[in-house]
Design a protein around this motif. Structure first.
Motif, PDB file in Angstrom:
ATOM      1  N   ARG A 135       0.851  -1.188   0.000  1.00 44.84           N
ATOM      2  CA  ARG A 135       0.000   0.000   0.000  1.00 44.84           C
ATOM      3  C   ARG A 135       0.885   1.237   0.000  1.00 44.84           C
ATOM      4  NH1 ARG A 135      -2.900  -3.542  -0.929  1.00 44.84           N
ATOM      5  NH2 ARG A 135      -4.885  -4.158   0.004  1.00 44.84           N
ATOM      6  N   VAL A 136       0.465   2.252  -0.751  1.00 44.70           N
ATOM      7  CA  VAL A 136       1.210   3.511  -0.766  1.00 44.70           C
ATOM      8  C   VAL A 136       0.242   4.663  -0.500  1.00 44.70           C
ATOM      9  CG1 VAL A 136       3.022   2.679  -2.335  1.00 44.70           C
ATOM     10  CG2 VAL A 136       0.967   3.763  -3.280  1.00 44.70           C
ATOM     11  N   TRP A 137       0.782   5.850  -0.284  1.00 45.61           N
ATOM     12  CA  TRP A 137      -0.079   7.007  -0.087  1.00 45.61           C
ATOM     13  C   TRP A 137      -0.834   7.311  -1.362  1.00 45.61           C
ATOM     14  CZ3 TRP A 137       3.885  10.806   2.533  1.00 45.61           C
ATOM     15  CH2 TRP A 137       4.110  10.365   3.836  1.00 45.61           C
ATOM     16  N   GLY A 138      -2.118   7.579  -1.227  1.00 43.79           N
ATOM     17  CA  GLY A 138      -2.934   7.961  -2.369  1.00 43.79           C
ATOM     18  C   GLY A 138      -3.174   9.457  -2.363  1.00 43.79           C
ATOM     19  N   PRO A 139      -3.966   9.934  -3.326  1.00 39.57           N
ATOM     20  CA  PRO A 139      -4.248  11.365  -3.409  1.00 39.57           C
ATOM     21  C   PRO A 139      -4.983  11.884  -2.170  1.00 39.57           C
ATOM     22  CG  PRO A 139      -5.466  10.126  -5.102  1.00 39.57           C
ATOM     23  CD  PRO A 139      -4.560   9.167  -4.431  1.00 39.57           C
ATOM     24  N   ARG A 140      -5.698  10.999  -1.471  1.00 40.97           N
ATOM     25  CA  ARG A 140      -6.423  11.421  -0.274  1.00 40.97           C
ATOM     26  C   ARG A 140      -5.648  11.105   0.998  1.00 40.97           C
ATOM     27  NH1 ARG A 140     -11.585  12.620  -1.364  1.00 40.97           N
ATOM     28  NH2 ARG A 140     -12.232  12.266   0.792  1.00 40.97           N
ATOM     29  N   HIS A 141      -4.364  10.845   0.837  1.00 39.31           N
ATOM     30  CA  HIS A 141      -3.523  10.523   1.980  1.00 39.31           C
ATOM     31  C   HIS A 141      -3.498  11.638   3.014  1.00 39.31           C
ATOM     32  CE1 HIS A 141      -0.010  10.107   4.477  1.00 39.31           C
ATOM     33  NE2 HIS A 141       0.408  11.267   4.023  1.00 39.31           N
ATOM     34  N   GLY A 142      -3.394  11.244   4.260  1.00 35.68           N
ATOM     35  CA  GLY A 142      -3.203  12.234   5.304  1.00 35.68           C
ATOM     36  C   GLY A 142      -2.765  11.554   6.578  1.00 35.68           C
ATOM     37  N   ASP A 143      -2.431  12.357   7.566  1.00 32.20           N
ATOM     38  CA  ASP A 143      -2.184  11.763   8.864  1.00 32.20           C
ATOM     39  C   ASP A 143      -2.929  12.577   9.905  1.00 32.20           C
ATOM     40  OD1 ASP A 143      -0.440  14.023   9.241  1.00 32.20           O
ATOM     41  OD2 ASP A 143       1.090  12.885   8.192  1.00 32.20           O
ATOM     42  N   GLU A 144      -3.306  11.901  10.973  1.00 30.55           N
ATOM     43  CA  GLU A 144      -3.989  12.596  12.048  1.00 30.55           C
ATOM     44  C   GLU A 144      -2.922  13.220  12.931  1.00 30.55           C
ATOM     45  OE1 GLU A 144      -6.736   9.912  13.884  1.00 30.55           O
ATOM     46  OE2 GLU A 144      -7.894   9.773  12.031  1.00 30.55           O
ATOM     47  N   PRO A 145      -3.284  14.283  13.663  1.00 29.17           N
ATOM     48  CA  PRO A 145      -2.304  14.875  14.568  1.00 29.17           C
ATOM     49  C   PRO A 145      -1.747  13.801  15.493  1.00 29.17           C
ATOM     50  CG  PRO A 145      -4.331  16.161  14.537  1.00 29.17           C
ATOM     51  CD  PRO A 145      -4.590  14.936  13.729  1.00 29.17           C
ATOM     52  N   ARG A 146      -0.474  13.868  15.755  1.00 29.50           N
ATOM     53  CA  ARG A 146       0.160  12.891  16.610  1.00 29.50           C
ATOM     54  C   ARG A 146      -0.533  12.821  17.961  1.00 29.50           C
ATOM     55  NH1 ARG A 146       5.860  11.551  17.992  1.00 29.50           N
ATOM     56  NH2 ARG A 146       5.508  10.041  19.638  1.00 29.50           N
ATOM     57  N   GLY A 147      -0.683  11.618  18.482  1.00 30.19           N
ATOM     58  CA  GLY A 147      -1.314  11.468  19.794  1.00 30.19           C
ATOM     59  C   GLY A 147      -1.537  10.002  20.090  1.00 30.19           C
ATOM     60  N   PRO A 148      -2.081   9.697  21.268  1.00 32.98           N
ATOM     61  CA  PRO A 148      -2.293   8.300  21.636  1.00 32.98           C
ATOM     62  C   PRO A 148      -3.457   7.680  20.857  1.00 32.98           C
ATOM     63  CG  PRO A 148      -2.691   9.773  23.520  1.00 32.98           C
ATOM     64  CD  PRO A 148      -2.485  10.631  22.312  1.00 32.98           C
ATOM     65  N   PHE A 149      -3.292   6.452  20.436  1.00 33.60           N
ATOM     66  CA  PHE A 149      -4.406   5.687  19.868  1.00 33.60           C
ATOM     67  C   PHE A 149      -4.179   4.208  20.156  1.00 33.60           C
ATOM     68  CE2 PHE A 149      -1.424   6.496  16.340  1.00 33.60           C
ATOM     69  CZ  PHE A 149      -1.197   5.229  15.833  1.00 33.60           C
ATOM     70  N   ASP A 150      -5.253   3.444  20.035  1.00 37.23           N
ATOM     71  CA  ASP A 150      -5.181   2.018  20.336  1.00 37.23           C
ATOM     72  C   ASP A 150      -4.880   1.233  19.070  1.00 37.23           C
ATOM     73  OD1 ASP A 150      -5.782   2.441  22.995  1.00 37.23           O
ATOM     74  OD2 ASP A 150      -7.942   2.399  22.634  1.00 37.23           O
ATOM     75  N   VAL A 151      -3.961   0.306  19.183  1.00 34.62           N
ATOM     76  CA  VAL A 151      -3.639  -0.606  18.086  1.00 34.62           C
ATOM     77  C   VAL A 151      -4.244  -1.959  18.423  1.00 34.62           C
ATOM     78  CG1 VAL A 151      -1.787  -1.790  16.838  1.00 34.62           C
ATOM     79  CG2 VAL A 151      -1.514   0.624  17.504  1.00 34.62           C
TER      80      VAL A 151
END
Length: 223
Positions: A135-151
């Motif tokens: 998988r690669v970044w697509g045109p709608r790629h983005g990242d959420e602001p850094r912070g805690p999340f559950d994996v």
């Protein structure tokens, strides 16, 4: 408990190496850690030190760092069992054609590839890259602001994730991957932005070789 990425990295390197017959207990696994450039959001020097520190704790690994992705264009690449990619080339590499040919040949012939975080945005001019890393970044790629999340570990049967529990991390969650080829998703995280479970770790075959990708690894603290 926040440093599960270190466990992922260590086990993934051993797993992808086993396709290259490096699993005989007497034989050390030769690992090439490839870095040397990235976007301004990522400090590759600190991340590189963190990765080397994690891997050096595993006595079976023999780690060398290449602080220039152009190193992938050389024949020396084929001396290694596993390559870990953690760079992002913001412009095409000088020896880009050789790098691409070597990387594809390296994995096809049965060696292992471990790909971290922002590498999914490298080589936008290389269509085969999405087959190679899944998988690669697509045109709608983005990242959420850094912070805690559950994996969430979604595959507990796989050699990499066997016995691993869900965990919380403090990282950057990517959304908007593109790619159609089958991948075996090992872990996901729920995105606040898309409301969907985004893949954060997956594995697949490419030719005779094995590839592991994790979207985790924004900086040295995540290790």
């Amino acid at each position: 408990g926040m440093h599960r990425l270190s466990v992922f990295l260590t086990i993934a390197v051993a797993f992808v190496a086993s396709a290259a017959n490096a699993q005989e207990s007497s034989k050390r696994i030769r690992v090439l850690s490839v870095t040397g450039m990235d976007s301004s959001a990522h400090n590759w020097q600190e991340r590189s030190r963190a990765i080397s520190k994690v891997l050096s704790e595993e006595k079976r690994f023999d780690v060398r760092v290449a602080e220039d992705p152009e190193f992938l264009a050389t024949r020396v690449l084929f001396d290694y069992d596993v390559a870990i990619l953690h760079f992002r080339n913001l412009k095409p590499l000088t020896r880009g054609d050789d790098v691409k040919e070597n990387l594809a040949k390296f994995v096809k012939s049965g060696r292992g590839l471990v790909v971290l975080h922002g590498v999914s945005g490298a080589f936008p001019d290389w269509p085969e890259f999405r087959e190679l890393i899944g998988r690669v970044w697509g045109p709608r790629h983005g990242d959420e602001p850094r912070g805690p999340f559950d994996v969430k570990i979604v595959n507990r049967k796989h050699a990499i994730t066997r016995g691993m529990k869900d965990f919380t991390t403090d990282d950057e969650l990517y959304v908007g991957f593109v790619g159609e080829r089958p991948i075996e998703v090992l872990a996901t995280a729920r995105s606040r932005r898309t409301g969907k479970d985004e893949p954060v770790a997956f594995v697949m075959k490419y030719g005779q070789g094995r590839v592991f990708y994790t979207a985790l690894g924004h900086d040295e603290r995540t290790f």
